[in-house]
Write an enzyme that holds these catalytic residues in place. Structure first.
Site, PDB file in Angstrom:
ATOM      1  CE1 TYR A  51      36.219  55.673  46.289  1.00 31.26           C
ATOM      2  CE2 TYR A  51      35.399  57.468  47.653  1.00 31.26           C
ATOM      3  CZ  TYR A  51      35.169  56.327  46.911  1.00 31.26           C
ATOM      4  OH  TYR A  51      33.878  55.853  46.799  1.00 31.26           O
ATOM      5  CG  HIS A 109      34.977  50.350  48.764  1.00 27.31           C
ATOM      6  ND1 HIS A 109      36.003  51.246  48.572  1.00 27.31           N
ATOM      7  CD2 HIS A 109      34.016  50.732  47.894  1.00 27.31           C
ATOM      8  CE1 HIS A 109      35.673  52.110  47.632  1.00 27.31           C
ATOM      9  NE2 HIS A 109      34.477  51.819  47.197  1.00 27.31           N
TER      10      HIS A 109
END
Length: 275
Positions: A51, A109
């Site tokens: 991110y 992730h």
């Protein structure tokens, strides 16, 4: 079901995670948003290396006036950087970006790196946990087969599995496996990235004099999930936390449960079937 914005659930690691999280995916003013979320009462922020806002989240924590122990911060390592040594390096880099001595939850992730690298990454996170740099280890987008490979390797099971979850995509086999193995289930995209025009969402919202997002988040909480709504708008950050002065009746939970479309209901990458 008595819940509040301060409600937590105990993880298998022994630590407690707030039941309502604040997501910062695609939030490019995340320091401001996280500070706003803290004012509203959120104490759980979900970030990731990919991110590119760990430093902004860390800055918000440092500027908030809150104790570090009062907030729960998650980050994640994406498959591009999987591997034992690269994961150890990545943890140190995340700590530096956040400006923290420890990270509450570190997730894998996604499962796209293959069995060997997935397990190497997981072992690195467990080893890092033993040194105190992270408090709990989890995974994201893991299907049953990915969770099973951890069990078969004789490793402790993850504390969390973060998957796409909402009434249209309920991932029931994964949810049941997690419940059977004491893995807390986090729900990302719990408000379908704003795609909430389904007639049932609007009907239930009208009944409770709420907006559809509040209905979907309350559904998630009542299912026992940890939803991660995200917004960069102050008014929406506030309204997404107004979930604790009403409860969905069983008939309305049933109506929402009946909307499940399996994999066809997913609105994100949802790589739970990756090899």
């Amino acid at each position: 079901m008595s819940l509040s914005i301060t409600s937590t659930i105990r993880l298998s690691s022994g630590h407690h995670i707030p039941l309502l999280g604040f997501g910062v995916y695609q939030n490019y003013d995340s320091k401001t948003s996280v500070l706003e979320a803290f004012k509203v009462g959120y104490r759980h922020v979900d970030s990731a290396q990919a991110y590119r806002n760990e430093a902004h989240v860390g800055a918000a924590v440092h500027e908030s006036g809150l104790k570090r122990s009062d907030v729960f911060i998650t980050t994640k390592i994406i498959s591009k950087y999987h591997g034992y040594e690269s994961t150890l390096k990545g943890v140190d880099e995340s700590l530096e970006r956040f400006g923290f001595d420890y990270i509450d939850m570190f997730l894998i992730h996604d499962p796209y790196s293959g069995t060997e690298r997935r397990l190497d990454t997981y072992r690195a996170l467990l080893d890092t946990k033993s040194t105190g740099k992270i408090r709990s280890v989890g995974v994201s987008n893991y299907g049953v087969k990915h969770l099973e490979e951890i069990r078969r390797a004789g490793l402790e099971m993850p504390a969390i599995n973060q998957i796409e979850l909402h009434p249209l995509c309920q991932q029931k086999p994964i949810v049941q496996y997690c419940r059977d193995n004491s893995i807390v289930i986090q729900a990302y995209s719990p408000i379908l990235r704003g795609q909430m025009d389904h007639e049932v969402f609007k009907s239930v919202a009208t009944k409770y004099k709420r907006d559809p997002a509040q209905i979907l988040l309350r559904w998630s909480l009542q299912k026992g999930f940890v939803p991660l709504p995200k917004s960069a708008t102050a008014a929406r950050i506030y309204s997404n936390a107004q979930l604790y002065d009403f409860e969905l009746e069983e008939e309305d939970m049933t109506r929402l449960d009946a909307l499940d479309r399996g994999k066809d209901g997913a609105i994100t990458w949802n790589p739970v079937d990756a090899d």
